[in-house]
Write a protein that holds these residues in place. Sequence first.
Motif, PDB file in Angstrom:
ATOM      1  N   GLY A   1      13.323  16.599 -17.675  1.00  7.74           N
ATOM      2  CA  GLY A   1      13.814  17.852 -17.101  1.00  7.74           C
ATOM      3  C   GLY A   1      14.208  17.768 -15.640  1.00  7.74           C
ATOM      4  N   TYR A   2      13.984  16.617 -14.995  1.00  7.34           N
ATOM      5  CA  TYR A   2      14.306  16.497 -13.580  1.00  7.34           C
ATOM      6  C   TYR A   2      15.810  16.322 -13.375  1.00  7.34           C
ATOM      7  N   SER A   3      16.281  16.717 -12.203  1.00  5.17           N
ATOM      8  CA  SER A   3      17.693  16.554 -11.860  1.00  5.17           C
ATOM      9  C   SER A   3      17.994  15.071 -11.669  1.00  5.17           C
ATOM     10  N   PHE A   4      19.286  14.723 -11.658  1.00  2.43           N
ATOM     11  CA  PHE A   4      19.668  13.338 -11.432  1.00  2.43           C
ATOM     12  C   PHE A   4      19.216  12.871 -10.049  1.00  2.43           C
ATOM     13  N   GLU A   5      19.237  13.786  -9.061  1.00  3.50           N
ATOM     14  CA  GLU A   5      18.802  13.404  -7.713  1.00  3.50           C
ATOM     15  C   GLU A   5      17.339  12.987  -7.713  1.00  3.50           C
ATOM     16  N   VAL A   6      16.470  13.831  -8.255  1.00  2.41           N
ATOM     17  CA  VAL A   6      15.035  13.539  -8.281  1.00  2.41           C
ATOM     18  C   VAL A   6      14.749  12.359  -9.202  1.00  2.41           C
ATOM     19  N   ALA A   7      15.401  12.306 -10.365  1.00  2.00           N
ATOM     20  CA  ALA A   7      15.192  11.196 -11.308  1.00  2.00           C
ATOM     21  C   ALA A   7      15.589   9.871 -10.678  1.00  2.00           C
ATOM     22  N   THR A   8      16.670   9.871  -9.906  1.00  4.23           N
ATOM     23  CA  THR A   8      17.115   8.651  -9.225  1.00  4.23           C
ATOM     24  C   THR A   8      16.057   8.178  -8.234  1.00  4.23           C
ATOM     25  N   LEU A   9      15.507   9.094  -7.469  1.00  6.45           N
ATOM     26  CA  LEU A   9      14.484   8.726  -6.484  1.00  6.45           C
ATOM     27  C   LEU A   9      13.218   8.211  -7.164  1.00  6.45           C
ATOM     28  N   LEU A  10      12.788   8.863  -8.226  1.00  3.79           N
ATOM     29  CA  LEU A  10      11.593   8.415  -8.959  1.00  3.79           C
ATOM     30  C   LEU A  10      11.821   7.044  -9.575  1.00  3.79           C
ATOM     31  N   ALA A  11      13.032   6.809 -10.088  1.00  5.94           N
ATOM     32  CA  ALA A  11      13.348   5.508 -10.687  1.00  5.94           C
ATOM     33  C   ALA A  11      13.413   4.417  -9.627  1.00  5.94           C
ATOM     34  N   LEU A  12      13.933   4.730  -8.439  1.00  4.66           N
ATOM     35  CA  LEU A  12      13.982   3.740  -7.359  1.00  4.66           C
ATOM     36  C   LEU A  12      12.574   3.402  -6.871  1.00  4.66           C
ATOM     37  N   LEU A  13      11.687   4.367  -6.887  1.00  8.78           N
ATOM     38  CA  LEU A  13      10.309   4.123  -6.454  1.00  8.78           C
ATOM     39  C   LEU A  13       9.521   3.288  -7.456  1.00  8.78           C
ATOM     40  N   THR A  14       9.963   3.259  -8.704  1.00  5.92           N
ATOM     41  CA  THR A  14       9.188   2.578  -9.749  1.00  5.92           C
ATOM     42  C   THR A  14       9.877   1.337 -10.307  1.00  5.92           C
ATOM     43  N   THR A  15      11.009   0.932  -9.731  1.00 13.43           N
ATOM     44  CA  THR A  15      11.696  -0.282 -10.180  1.00 13.43           C
ATOM     45  C   THR A  15      11.933  -1.207  -8.996  1.00 13.43           C
TER      46      THR A  15
ATOM     47  N   PRO B   1       0.783  -1.252   0.000  1.00 14.69           N
ATOM     48  CA  PRO B   1       0.000   0.000   0.000  1.00 14.69           C
ATOM     49  C   PRO B   1       0.807   1.291   0.000  1.00 14.69           C
ATOM     50  N   LYS B   2       1.828   1.403   0.864  1.00  9.40           N
ATOM     51  CA  LYS B   2       2.560   2.670   0.964  1.00  9.40           C
ATOM     52  C   LYS B   2       3.276   2.995  -0.345  1.00  9.40           C
ATOM     53  N   LEU B   3       3.959   1.986  -0.923  1.00 12.80           N
ATOM     54  CA  LEU B   3       4.665   2.205  -2.183  1.00 12.80           C
ATOM     55  C   LEU B   3       3.679   2.398  -3.328  1.00 12.80           C
ATOM     56  N   LYS B   4       2.595   1.631  -3.317  1.00 16.81           N
ATOM     57  CA  LYS B   4       1.583   1.760  -4.376  1.00 16.81           C
ATOM     58  C   LYS B   4       1.004   3.169  -4.405  1.00 16.81           C
ATOM     59  N   GLN B   5       0.801   3.768  -3.231  1.00 16.30           N
ATOM     60  CA  GLN B   5       0.281   5.133  -3.155  1.00 16.30           C
ATOM     61  C   GLN B   5       1.225   6.119  -3.844  1.00 16.30           C
ATOM     62  N   LEU B   6       2.539   5.964  -3.620  1.00 15.55           N
ATOM     63  CA  LEU B   6       3.513   6.860  -4.247  1.00 15.55           C
ATOM     64  C   LEU B   6       3.594   6.613  -5.753  1.00 15.55           C
ATOM     65  N   GLN B   7       3.458   5.360  -6.169  1.00 14.15           N
ATOM     66  CA  GLN B   7       3.485   5.065  -7.600  1.00 14.15           C
ATOM     67  C   GLN B   7       2.274   5.659  -8.300  1.00 14.15           C
ATOM     68  N   TYR B   8       1.120   5.646  -7.639  1.00 20.06           N
ATOM     69  CA  TYR B   8      -0.060   6.319  -8.195  1.00 20.06           C
ATOM     70  C   TYR B   8       0.174   7.829  -8.275  1.00 20.06           C
ATOM     71  N   TRP B   9       0.870   8.382  -7.267  1.00 16.12           N
ATOM     72  CA  TRP B   9       1.179   9.816  -7.292  1.00 16.12           C
ATOM     73  C   TRP B   9       2.058  10.138  -8.505  1.00 16.12           C
ATOM     74  N   ILE B  10       3.063   9.329  -8.747  1.00 15.41           N
ATOM     75  CA  ILE B  10       3.949   9.532  -9.900  1.00 15.41           C
ATOM     76  C   ILE B  10       3.166   9.404 -11.200  1.00 15.41           C
ATOM     77  N   LEU B  11       2.253   8.440 -11.244  1.00  9.22           N
ATOM     78  CA  LEU B  11       1.423   8.237 -12.440  1.00  9.22           C
ATOM     79  C   LEU B  11       0.561   9.461 -12.724  1.00  9.22           C
ATOM     80  N   GLU B  12      -0.137   9.948 -11.699  1.00  5.96           N
ATOM     81  CA  GLU B  12      -1.089  11.038 -11.896  1.00  5.96           C
ATOM     82  C   GLU B  12      -0.414  12.394 -12.098  1.00  5.96           C
ATOM     83  N   ASN B  13       0.676  12.639 -11.376  1.00  6.93           N
ATOM     84  CA  ASN B  13       1.294  13.965 -11.391  1.00  6.93           C
ATOM     85  C   ASN B  13       2.424  14.122 -12.400  1.00  6.93           C
ATOM     86  N   ILE B  14       2.928  13.023 -12.914  1.00  5.04           N
ATOM     87  CA  ILE B  14       4.037  13.115 -13.875  1.00  5.04           C
ATOM     88  C   ILE B  14       3.720  12.349 -15.161  1.00  5.04           C
TER      89      ILE B  14
END
Length: 488
Positions: A262-276, A192-205
């Motif tokens: 357009g995201y920085s490597f820091e933010v892109a790394t975090l988004l990629a870790l959340l989705t892989t 649930p906790k990770l799924k919620q963040l993945q839905y956030w990434i889906l909807e907002n990005i």
Amino acid sequence: MSEQKMSRQELYDEIKKSSKDAFILKEMKRLGFWDSTKPKVASEIIERKVELQKELSKLSTKIKDPQKALKEKHQKRMQEALERREETKLKNQAKKEQKKIQRELDKENKIGFLGREFVNDLKQNEYDESKLKSNSLFVIKDAKDLANKMGITLRDLRGLTYTQKLSPRTDYISFKIAKKSGGERNISAPKPKLKQLQYWILENILNKIEISDEANGFVKKRDIVSNASPHIDKAVVINCDLENFFPTISYPRVRGLFVSLGYSFEVATLLALLTTQSDTKEILLDGERLYLYRGKRYLPQGSPASPMITNIICRKLDSRMRGISDSLGFTYSRYADDMTFSATSYDNINKMLFWIKGITSEEGFILHPKKTRIMKRGARQEVTGIVVNEKLSINRKELKNFRALLYQIEKSGFEGKSWHGKSENLLSSIRGYAHFINMVDKTKGQKYLAQIETISKKYSNHTQPKDIETPPQKEESFIDNILNMFRK
């Protein structure tokens, strides 16, 4: 008049007043043996030495007890050394306290250490605001900004992205579902906790990014019907399957996608870790259940964000496939890992196959060697399970078997029955297939859905085959969505 000679004692006394060298120098000058034109260095050195010895003699007379003075000097130096040591100790303690305070501040403001392989990427926090605006995305400055926008703490974000080889927890529920074509499909459903963040990434990005017109899977207002419709009444239909589609999308590709937005490597790394995710193996160590993470990270099949990530990454693949299809007289569409090509004539089939293989490889995917089908007019032509020979329809034989199964279940219950080789969670399976029929033919679909609801009520008090084994926190609706999402 001759000078009176000095006695031996007088000579010694004279030498004591200065030094032997000084006395000799004085006598040589007096007797005329020292030439004034000679260099003066030696005489100056002797004279300076005499001066120093006189000063030393004066000091010696002042210090009555040299040993005591030396001891006092030593004690003074020791005291000064202790004072310096204490001062250094206090400075070091102050530095430690400062570092401790800084660490606490960093915990509140910086993501910190997530793993050796991510150290350099997390140091790069320059973003491209113009790219973000062109993609209709808001700016995310750094890890703390990302956490704030997600509505979680930085500590929670750190916990969900920290990578280690051995962990007491896993963020995914892994299980298998049967494929219609045979075999099993591995599903990794996020907790649930990770799924919620993945839905956030889906909807907002992800949902804000434009995808190709040819992509029909997991896209609003597009489905298997929109994917099959362009291939109705064609002379030839070619179906191709991308092997290991989701695992082929590696962590670097996902991170590269977010950087390209357009995201920085820091933010892109975090988004990629959340989705892989990485492959995990459950082990027992001293009675404790642990999870061993092995291999490289890749896109999980079961995450709500994964399908749209594949659609965005496949934009270039779709563009190239559309271009070569147009040039050879074919129509192209794609539903997830299924690519379909159709044409009104049999010309250029071999050329089309050649380009399909080449473009697929160049774009970093693998064409399944056993799942390329060429269906010509006269034979049944199917696209994502829908018959497209003359119009969109359901496979008659399969529809007949489904109708017969519903009759048998209504008559005698679920015991001993199965659909597509599955007896577990049979109610969910037949309901899913009825929804599939409803997408193609609403009249038939509504009829079968109503019949299934009647069956469900009739046997609601009877023991049903067990559901797929998943942890207690899962909801049946979530599993149904996963099953329908990935079943072909």
